[in-house]
Design a protein around this motif. Structure first.
Motif, PDB file in Angstrom:
ATOM      1  N   ARG A 138       0.825  -1.211   0.000  1.00 49.64           N
ATOM      2  CA  ARG A 138       0.000   0.000   0.000  1.00 49.64           C
ATOM      3  C   ARG A 138       0.858   1.259   0.000  1.00 49.64           C
ATOM      4  O   ARG A 138       0.542   2.245  -0.674  1.00 49.64           O
ATOM      5  CB  ARG A 138      -0.925   0.000   1.226  1.00 49.64           C
ATOM      6  CG  ARG A 138      -2.169  -0.857   1.076  1.00 49.64           C
ATOM      7  CD  ARG A 138      -2.871  -1.019   2.416  1.00 49.64           C
ATOM      8  NE  ARG A 138      -3.132   0.255   3.054  1.00 49.64           N
ATOM      9  CZ  ARG A 138      -4.270   0.934   2.961  1.00 49.64           C
ATOM     10  NH1 ARG A 138      -5.263   0.446   2.239  1.00 49.64           N
ATOM     11  NH2 ARG A 138      -4.437   2.080   3.598  1.00 49.64           N
ATOM     12  N   LEU A 142       2.212   1.658  -3.448  1.00 46.41           N
ATOM     13  CA  LEU A 142       1.145   2.091  -4.352  1.00 46.41           C
ATOM     14  C   LEU A 142       0.877   3.585  -4.224  1.00 46.41           C
ATOM     15  O   LEU A 142       0.550   4.253  -5.213  1.00 46.41           O
ATOM     16  CB  LEU A 142      -0.138   1.309  -4.060  1.00 46.41           C
ATOM     17  CG  LEU A 142      -0.236  -0.123  -4.579  1.00 46.41           C
ATOM     18  CD1 LEU A 142      -1.488  -0.789  -4.040  1.00 46.41           C
ATOM     19  CD2 LEU A 142      -0.247  -0.149  -6.093  1.00 46.41           C
ATOM     20  N   SER A 143       1.007   4.119  -3.023  1.00 48.31           N
ATOM     21  CA  SER A 143       0.699   5.533  -2.807  1.00 48.31           C
ATOM     22  C   SER A 143       1.623   6.457  -3.588  1.00 48.31           C
ATOM     23  O   SER A 143       1.288   7.626  -3.795  1.00 48.31           O
ATOM     24  CB  SER A 143       0.783   5.861  -1.317  1.00 48.31           C
ATOM     25  OG  SER A 143       2.113   5.729  -0.844  1.00 48.31           O
ATOM     26  N   THR A 187      -0.089   5.547  -7.699  1.00 47.01           N
ATOM     27  CA  THR A 187      -1.489   5.372  -8.063  1.00 47.01           C
ATOM     28  C   THR A 187      -2.181   6.691  -8.376  1.00 47.01           C
ATOM     29  O   THR A 187      -1.922   7.708  -7.725  1.00 47.01           O
ATOM     30  CB  THR A 187      -2.240   4.652  -6.932  1.00 47.01           C
ATOM     31  OG1 THR A 187      -3.619   4.516  -7.293  1.00 47.01           O
ATOM     32  CG2 THR A 187      -2.155   5.434  -5.634  1.00 47.01           C
ATOM     33  N   GLU A 219      -5.461   6.854  -8.041  1.00 49.95           N
ATOM     34  CA  GLU A 219      -6.701   6.764  -7.281  1.00 49.95           C
ATOM     35  C   GLU A 219      -6.584   7.546  -5.975  1.00 49.95           C
ATOM     36  O   GLU A 219      -5.500   7.721  -5.420  1.00 49.95           O
ATOM     37  CB  GLU A 219      -7.035   5.301  -6.978  1.00 49.95           C
ATOM     38  CG  GLU A 219      -7.145   4.419  -8.212  1.00 49.95           C
ATOM     39  CD  GLU A 219      -8.331   4.773  -9.082  1.00 49.95           C
ATOM     40  OE1 GLU A 219      -9.287   5.386  -8.548  1.00 49.95           O
ATOM     41  OE2 GLU A 219      -8.312   4.453 -10.279  1.00 49.95           O
ATOM     42  N   GLU A 234      -8.280   6.625  -3.086  1.00 51.00           N
ATOM     43  CA  GLU A 234      -8.282   5.691  -1.970  1.00 51.00           C
ATOM     44  C   GLU A 234      -7.461   4.466  -2.338  1.00 51.00           C
ATOM     45  O   GLU A 234      -7.576   3.928  -3.445  1.00 51.00           O
ATOM     46  CB  GLU A 234      -9.713   5.276  -1.609  1.00 51.00           C
ATOM     47  CG  GLU A 234     -10.612   6.433  -1.212  1.00 51.00           C
ATOM     48  CD  GLU A 234     -10.193   7.080   0.090  1.00 51.00           C
ATOM     49  OE1 GLU A 234      -9.504   6.397   0.885  1.00 51.00           O
ATOM     50  OE2 GLU A 234     -10.548   8.248   0.323  1.00 51.00           O
ATOM     51  N   LEU A 235      -6.642   4.014  -1.399  1.00 54.63           N
ATOM     52  CA  LEU A 235      -5.861   2.802  -1.599  1.00 54.63           C
ATOM     53  C   LEU A 235      -6.727   1.578  -1.328  1.00 54.63           C
ATOM     54  O   LEU A 235      -7.683   1.637  -0.549  1.00 54.63           O
ATOM     55  CB  LEU A 235      -4.651   2.799  -0.666  1.00 54.63           C
ATOM     56  CG  LEU A 235      -3.621   3.904  -0.903  1.00 54.63           C
ATOM     57  CD1 LEU A 235      -2.547   3.859   0.171  1.00 54.63           C
ATOM     58  CD2 LEU A 235      -2.991   3.784  -2.275  1.00 54.63           C
ATOM     59  N   PRO A 236      -6.415   0.448  -1.960  1.00 59.10           N
ATOM     60  CA  PRO A 236      -7.228  -0.752  -1.732  1.00 59.10           C
ATOM     61  C   PRO A 236      -7.043  -1.267  -0.311  1.00 59.10           C
ATOM     62  O   PRO A 236      -5.972  -1.102   0.292  1.00 59.10           O
ATOM     63  CB  PRO A 236      -6.688  -1.742  -2.769  1.00 59.10           C
ATOM     64  CG  PRO A 236      -5.293  -1.290  -3.026  1.00 59.10           C
ATOM     65  CD  PRO A 236      -5.324   0.207  -2.904  1.00 59.10           C
ATOM     66  N   GLN A 265      -7.716  -7.077  -0.022  1.00 60.90           N
ATOM     67  CA  GLN A 265      -7.741  -7.261  -1.471  1.00 60.90           C
ATOM     68  C   GLN A 265      -6.356  -7.481  -2.076  1.00 60.90           C
ATOM     69  O   GLN A 265      -6.252  -7.729  -3.279  1.00 60.90           O
ATOM     70  CB  GLN A 265      -8.392  -6.047  -2.133  1.00 60.90           C
ATOM     71  CG  GLN A 265      -9.862  -5.875  -1.821  1.00 60.90           C
ATOM     72  CD  GLN A 265     -10.470  -4.705  -2.564  1.00 60.90           C
ATOM     73  OE1 GLN A 265      -9.812  -4.057  -3.381  1.00 60.90           O
ATOM     74  NE2 GLN A 265     -11.733  -4.422  -2.285  1.00 60.90           N
ATOM     75  N   ILE A 298      -3.698  -3.252 -10.276  1.00 61.25           N
ATOM     76  CA  ILE A 298      -4.572  -2.990  -9.142  1.00 61.25           C
ATOM     77  C   ILE A 298      -4.466  -1.518  -8.786  1.00 61.25           C
ATOM     78  O   ILE A 298      -3.379  -0.923  -8.853  1.00 61.25           O
ATOM     79  CB  ILE A 298      -4.207  -3.882  -7.928  1.00 61.25           C
ATOM     80  CG1 ILE A 298      -5.249  -3.731  -6.825  1.00 61.25           C
ATOM     81  CG2 ILE A 298      -2.822  -3.573  -7.409  1.00 61.25           C
ATOM     82  CD1 ILE A 298      -5.081  -4.722  -5.677  1.00 61.25           C
ATOM     83  N   CYS A 299      -5.593  -0.914  -8.472  1.00 61.75           N
ATOM     84  CA  CYS A 299      -5.652   0.483  -8.023  1.00 61.75           C
ATOM     85  C   CYS A 299      -5.016   1.426  -9.052  1.00 61.75           C
ATOM     86  O   CYS A 299      -4.383   2.412  -8.706  1.00 61.75           O
ATOM     87  CB  CYS A 299      -4.973   0.636  -6.668  1.00 61.75           C
ATOM     88  SG  CYS A 299      -5.349   2.177  -5.812  1.00 61.75           S
ATOM     89  N   ARG A 304       1.818   3.740 -13.957  1.00 58.80           N
ATOM     90  CA  ARG A 304       0.390   3.990 -14.108  1.00 58.80           C
ATOM     91  C   ARG A 304      -0.161   3.054 -15.179  1.00 58.80           C
ATOM     92  O   ARG A 304       0.390   2.926 -16.271  1.00 58.80           O
ATOM     93  CB  ARG A 304       0.169   5.453 -14.515  1.00 58.80           C
ATOM     94  CG  ARG A 304      -1.238   5.961 -14.189  1.00 58.80           C
ATOM     95  CD  ARG A 304      -2.127   5.898 -15.389  1.00 58.80           C
ATOM     96  NE  ARG A 304      -3.378   6.611 -15.151  1.00 58.80           N
ATOM     97  CZ  ARG A 304      -4.555   6.011 -15.066  1.00 58.80           C
ATOM     98  NH1 ARG A 304      -4.650   4.699 -15.183  1.00 58.80           N
ATOM     99  NH2 ARG A 304      -5.656   6.717 -14.865  1.00 58.80           N
TER     100      ARG A 304
END
Length: 728
Positions: free
Chosen positions: A421, A424-425, A428, A430, A432-434, A438, A464-465, A484
């Motif tokens: 996570r 991913l930050s 990503t 998005e 909100e993170l997953p 998940q 994902i995300c 991305r």
């Protein structure tokens, strides 16, 4: 004579010292390295209820005895009470004005802000008829507060959420089936919600502040620090020290400086010019909740003891209106089981917060074992090598038994998911993170040692995300490229539009005299880039993803040097489909003639080199036509011609801002300012180390490969001298 003490069972009022301690614990400095001596305004979200009025009273007394009391990074200047008039019930406007008067009597500044529903739902519809009126009102309330804070230079907002609100929140989430991460309750400090796309409000604004003559956050080094820096620089350029380093030979860091040449040599391609990293945003408005550890009874006692009036909202007593009202009605009118009562629920939330904090700390320790090879915020890519989890070697009962090993594996998988996570930050798009649950399949692929049953899955691409995980297989340990994900065809492309120069400002002027518009407000593009544009083009300019059909015309319009730079940069920094996620600047129709220094209007006949004579004649014609309320045939023809161009024109790619490549002549017509969104500073520090954290095995492999190539090319053995020793 001994007097029997009287034990008061009623709640006692909150003292100023208690409130100061709560503020110090809730509002720590955001930038400890900054030297901030400027007093700054603090915002108060005041609704008129007993909790917000108690907060206003306590804030009005906070500077008594300590005029330099700090909230976050700055001493408190004054408090602004922000009162929102939702207009959802009768008498709300009068009540808001009464609250403002009561706040001003305390010595605070009150500001009533009204929400105009007609601009949102229209004139023929009432906001109370909307099914999501509570959610919409919350969003509009926070966005209105953010706008006021931006204008007033407010970076900290205090709200009056108290212990009972925390209890209701956790109880509602427990009834909804949330896990332990959702049962933490409200945080004491968080970024302002519902303002994700507002620059200067949500995790942004620090760069603009640093560009001011007197910034709020003074990051400049002090005189003593500059003295130490000058001394260190003198030591670095000392000839004796430099000669000694040369005599001792090059170390691993010096060799790593030449490793980048290896890629260009082996691929027989032109080396790509280095990319200057984009500025990374930070800052924004923080929302603090200093009353979370005080019950509502103590807030009521504070208002009663000090004679502070408050205003009750009768809709809060309707149990059929909202879920929170129903939960409040339930625990106030019935006796719940001990496990659902307030003390037990608050202890549950405290245990959940402690568990999450422990997992986050363990994930941070694991991140120090992750090798960040490269983080390119220009292209939004990250290359990492992930560590392997190892179980204890010493025999233990917990590791020998299947149950103990399974529990330890589950714990390691949660830590690995939290680490993913965090990675991913950085990439990503998005908001909100997953959730951790998940990420199970991805954990099995990235950390094969945590797969207990069966064989681990083969490394393959995974999305994902909005992030594409791509395995980079080679002779070195497995690397993962995070980029991305390509845009999906059935989802609208993200875009940011900037209107062209108004027709009235250019219809009677030569294009060389057109003046650019002021800088537009920065907009968030694709959830990753803050971008703002200033231009004087006659058409709308859009920021959208780089499309394949524009690549060839754009490349052919560049000069030879820019053309080679574009090819090499795309090959190195944005290979494959990654290049089609880059932001690009388009005009809605062709402006090549303007960029080349030509005219815009097809019927322009210049009488002078700079067009001054024709401009004077047509301005006079325009003034005469305004008096007669008619347009000249020339102007009418230009309007029709521009309308036809707008209808038949095709978009033209003007620039790739993150790569710094644009069409020739565009600098005179358009300027951009692009920044990357906020990334956690600890992750940035780890990513800046880059190849300095390469493993010894990989570094040796790359140096040997470069050594063999140069030896083969020079056709003579490599001889070591006294001033250079090969890597051993």
């Amino acid at each position: 004579m001994t007097t029997t003490p009287v034990l008061h069972r009623s709640a006692r009022a909150i003292t100023i010292s208690e409130f100061r301690d709560a503020l110090r614990a809730t509002c720590p400095p955001r930038f400890p390295q900054a030297k901030s001596l400027t007093h700054r305004r603090i915002g108060l979200a005041v609704s008129g209820g007993v909790d917000s009025m108690a907060l206003a009273f306590l804030c009005s007394k906070i500077r008594i005895g300590d005029p330099y009391f700090r909230i976050s990074d700055h001493p408190v200047g004054c408090f602004y009470a922000m009162i929102i008039d939702h207009g959802l019930r009768e008498g709300s406007t009068k009540e808001a004005n009464d609250v403002a008067e009561a706040v001003e009597k305390m010595g605070l500044r009150g500001q009533v802000m009204k929400i105009h529903w007609t601009e949102i739902v229209g004139k023929d519809r009432k906001p109370n008829d909307l099914p999501n009126v509570e959610t919409l009102a919350r969003q509009l309330r926070y966005r209105r507060i953010a706008q006021f804070c931006k204008m007033s230079k407010v970076a900290s907002v205090l709200t009056a959420h108290h212990e009972d609100d925390q209890y209701e929140t956790v109880l509602m989430r427990l009834l909804s089936g949330h896990g332990y991460r959702g049962l933490q309750g409200m945080r004491t400090a968080t970024d302002i919600p519902e303002c994700y796309d507002v620059h200067g409000a949500y995790q942004s604004g620090i760069i603009d502040d640093q560009q001011l003559d007197n910034p709020f956050y003074n990051m400049r080094p002090s005189g003593r620090q500059r003295k130490y820096m000058r001394r260190d620089l003198r030591y670095e350029v000392d000839p004796a020290v430099l000669a000694k380093e040369i005599e001792e030979g090059l170390d691993a860091d010096a060799i790593a400086m030449y490793l980048d040449d290896y890629d260009a040599i082996t691929n027989k391609a032109k080396r790509a010019p280095p990319l200057g990293p984009l500025d990374v945003e930070d800052g924004g408005i923080m929302v603090y909740r200093p009353l979370l550890h005080f019950s509502k009874e103590r807030l009521v006692a504070t208002c009663v003891e000090n004679g502070i009036p408050w205003f009750e909202d009768h809709t809060n007593a309707d149990p059929t209106l909202t879920t929170r009202n129903a939960v409040r009605h339930m625990y106030k009118n019935w006796t719940l089981p001990a496990a659902l009562q307030k003390p037990a629920i608050l202890r549950l939330a405290e245990r959940c917060r402690a568990k999450v904090a422990s997992e986050e700390a363990e994930a941070d320790r694991l991140l120090h074992n992750v090798i960040f090879h490269k983080f390119e915020n220009n292209t939004g890519t990250l290359v990492v090598t992930l560590p392997n989890f190892s179980f204890p070697i010493v025999p233990r009962r917990s590791t020998c038994s299947p149950t103990g090993r399974r529990k330890r594996t589950e714990h390691y998988r949660r830590i690995a998911a939290v680490t993913i996570r965090k990675l991913l930050s950085m990439v990503t798009p998005e908001r909100e993170l997953p959730p951790v649950q998940q990420l199970g399949p991805l954990v099995s692929m990235l950390f094969p040692s945590l797969v207990d049953e069966g064989d681990p899955p083969e490394p393959k691409a995974y999305v994902i995300c909005g992030v594409h995980f791509i395995p980079l297989v080679g002779d070195f340990p497995l690397r993962w490229l995070l980029a991305r994900a390509p845009h999906v065809s059935n989802v609208p492309r993200p875009f940011v539009a900037s209107h062209g120069l108004a027709l009235a400002k250019r219809i009677s002027k030569h294009p060389t005299t057109w003046k650019p518009e002021s800088w537009a407000e920065a907009r968030l593009f694709d959830g990753r880039y803050w971008i703002r544009i200033s231009h004087r083009l006659p058409c709308t300019v859009r920021v959208a993803p780089f499309e394949p059909e524009h690549q060839k015309p754009f490349r052919e319009a560049l000069d030879d040097r820019s053309k080679n730079d574009l090819l090499s940069m795309l090959r190195k920094y944005a290979p494959g489909k990654i290049r089609y996620t880059l932001p690009a600047i388009y005009s809605i129709y062709d402006v090549s003639n303007l960029l080349a220094g030509g005219n815009w209007w097809p019927d322009w006949q210049s009488k002078a080199a700079d067009g001054s004579q024709e401009q004077t004649d047509e301005v006079g014609t325009l003034s005469e036509n305004i008096r007669t309320k008619t347009l000249s045939e020339v102007f009418a023809g230009r309007l029709e011609w521009e309308k036809d161009v707008r209808e038949r024109g095709k978009p033209q790619l003007l620039a790739l801002p993150t790569l710094g490549i644009s069409l020739p002549g565009l600098d005179d017509w358009l300027q951009w300012d692009i920044r990357y969104r906020k990334v956690d500073h600890r992750l940035l520090q780890l990513s800046k180390l880059g190849d300095f954290r390469l493993g010894r095995r990989e570094l040796r492999f790359r140096v040997r490969t470069q050594y063999r190539y140069r030896r083969k090319r020079l056709r003579k053995p490599w001889k070591s001298s006294a001033s250079w020793r090969p890597w051993r």
